[in-house]
Design a protein around this motif. Structure first.
Motif, short mmCIF file in Angstrom:
data_model
loop_
_atom_site.label_atom_id
_atom_site.label_comp_id
_atom_site.label_asym_id
_atom_site.label_seq_id
_atom_site.Cartn_x
_atom_site.Cartn_y
_atom_site.Cartn_z
N ASN A 171 0.87 -1.19 0.00
CA ASN A 171 0.00 0.00 0.00
C ASN A 171 0.89 1.23 0.00
OD1 ASN A 171 -2.38 -1.43 0.28
ND2 ASN A 171 -2.15 -1.53 2.51
N ALA A 176 1.34 1.88 -6.64
CA ALA A 176 -0.09 1.82 -6.30
C ALA A 176 -0.75 3.20 -6.41
CB ALA A 176 -0.26 1.27 -4.89
N VAL A 214 -4.35 -8.88 -4.68
CA VAL A 214 -4.98 -7.55 -4.63
C VAL A 214 -4.70 -6.81 -5.94
CG1 VAL A 214 -4.97 -5.31 -3.43
CG2 VAL A 214 -4.76 -7.45 -2.10
N LEU A 215 -3.43 -6.86 -6.38
CA LEU A 215 -3.07 -6.19 -7.65
C LEU A 215 -3.84 -6.81 -8.82
CD1 LEU A 215 -1.39 -4.37 -9.49
CD2 LEU A 215 0.48 -6.02 -9.35
N ASP A 217 -6.69 -8.27 -8.81
CA ASP A 217 -8.10 -7.86 -8.75
C ASP A 217 -8.28 -6.41 -9.23
OD1 ASP A 217 -8.71 -10.35 -7.89
OD2 ASP A 217 -8.95 -9.83 -5.77
N ILE A 218 -7.32 -5.56 -8.87
CA ILE A 218 -7.42 -4.15 -9.33
C ILE A 218 -7.33 -4.11 -10.86
CG2 ILE A 218 -6.26 -1.89 -9.35
CD1 ILE A 218 -5.40 -2.42 -6.45
N SER A 221 -10.53 -5.37 -12.36
CA SER A 221 -11.66 -4.44 -12.19
C SER A 221 -11.53 -3.24 -13.11
CB SER A 221 -11.77 -3.98 -10.72
OG SER A 221 -10.69 -3.11 -10.44
N LYS A 222 -10.30 -2.94 -13.52
CA LYS A 222 -10.12 -1.83 -14.46
C LYS A 222 -10.23 -2.31 -15.91
CE LYS A 222 -6.92 0.98 -11.61
NZ LYS A 222 -7.31 2.39 -11.77
#
Ligand code: ENP
Length: 266
Positions: A171, A176, A214-215, A217-218, A221-222
């Motif tokens: 984070n 990020a 997490v990355l 999924d980001i 989602s984009k």
């Protein structure tokens, strides 16, 4: 006064010299840059200023003067493995991370900040980001990162460290916070993520789990497609240069690596 190191000695000579070196020998495809104007643009952003009041926008002129094309498919983003990334990138010949573009090259590993009196440059100490966010070095890398991400196109490569304690995709990192939000959707075709464990390090994060998940999924989602590879072989081989006798670096001695053409020499 501050907790960070002071301005690098001979900053003007280093920045100006690196600039000439870059355009003449490191990357001669970059032409027509005015290295003395580039130094003046850096200077005006911080000299005689309060070192806690320098904003990314203060570097707009510097960014404009140093800007050049980042070749498609050559961008390389990273966290916590600076040395490895730059060895692999090979001064922009193989990949071009921000530090191998003119903008990053001229100040990589340097420190700088001002003071309102005397010479206007503080060579004794400079604020860390914990002491104040709007310090000259942090603000520079913020605008440089945003600009670099906006310019990046084609396949975007990212090298992360699977042994990093704070997670491979931490984070509040430049990647990020300043790079991921600024990619130009129309220009980016795919993401390739390499999760490299240190040769003697723990396997804390890897594709599909922990912070890498997490990355992933980001990116999904984009609407980006991506590939994630653990311990990508070409980079692993480069890591092994420093650990030739580590078991992790052993080259199999059985016949499975004998290629048909090699039998000609047997
Ligand atoms: P660190 O903390 O491992 O390394 C920071 C060191 O690398 C500093 O000496 C800095 O020079 C230099 N550096 C080279 N490129 C960057 C950079 N690009 N950046 C900040 N410092 C840079 O790296 P960080 O702070 O985690 O930054 C990694 C980021 O760089 C990733 O987002 C990657 O994608 C990005 P100096 O002048 O501060 O001494 C952006 C921010 O390219």
């Amino acid at each position: 006064q501050w907790n960070g190191e002071g301005t690098s000695l001979n900053l003007e000579s280093i920045v100006t010299g690196r600039c000439y070196d870059y355009i003449q020998t490191v990357n001669p495809t970059v032409r027509n840059k005015n290295c003395s104007a580039i130094w003046e643009a850096l200077k005006q952003a911080f000299v005689y200023k309060d070192p806690c009041s320098v904003l990314p926008s203060d570097y707009e002129l510097l960014i404009n003067l140093t800007l050049h094309e980042i070749p498609p498919n050559k961008s390389l983003f990273w966290e916590n493995n600076k040395h490895l990334v730059h060895k692999y990138a090979n001064k922009g010949l193989h990949y071009m991370p921000l530090g191998d573009s003119l903008t990053g090259w001229i100040v990589d590993n340097l420190n700088w900040c001002g003071k309102p009196n005397g010479s206007g440059i503080d060579y004794i100490s400079c604020p860390t980001t914990e002491e104040c966010e709007h310090n000259p070095v942090e603000s520079f890398w913020r605008i440089a990162s945003v600009t670099y991400a906006k310019q990046s196109s084609g396949v975007i490569h990212t090298m992360l460290n699977g042994s990093a304690l704070g997670g491979a995709f931490p984070n509040n990192s430049f990647f990020a916070d300043y790079e991921l939000p600024n990619f130009q959707k129309d220009c980016v075709s795919h993401f390739e993520i390499w999760v490299m464990d240190d040769i003697e390090g723990a396997d804390l994060d890897s594709c599909g789990r922990g912070s890498i998940k997490v990355l992933e999924d980001i990116l999904s989602s984009k609407g980006y497609s991506y590939t994630c590879i653990d311990n990508y072989t070409p980079v692993r081989i480069l890591q092994c240069v420093d650990f030739p006798s580590h078991p992790e670096c052993a080259i199999p001695s059985d016949s499975s690596i004998i290629k048909p053409w090699m039998t000609l020499f047997l």
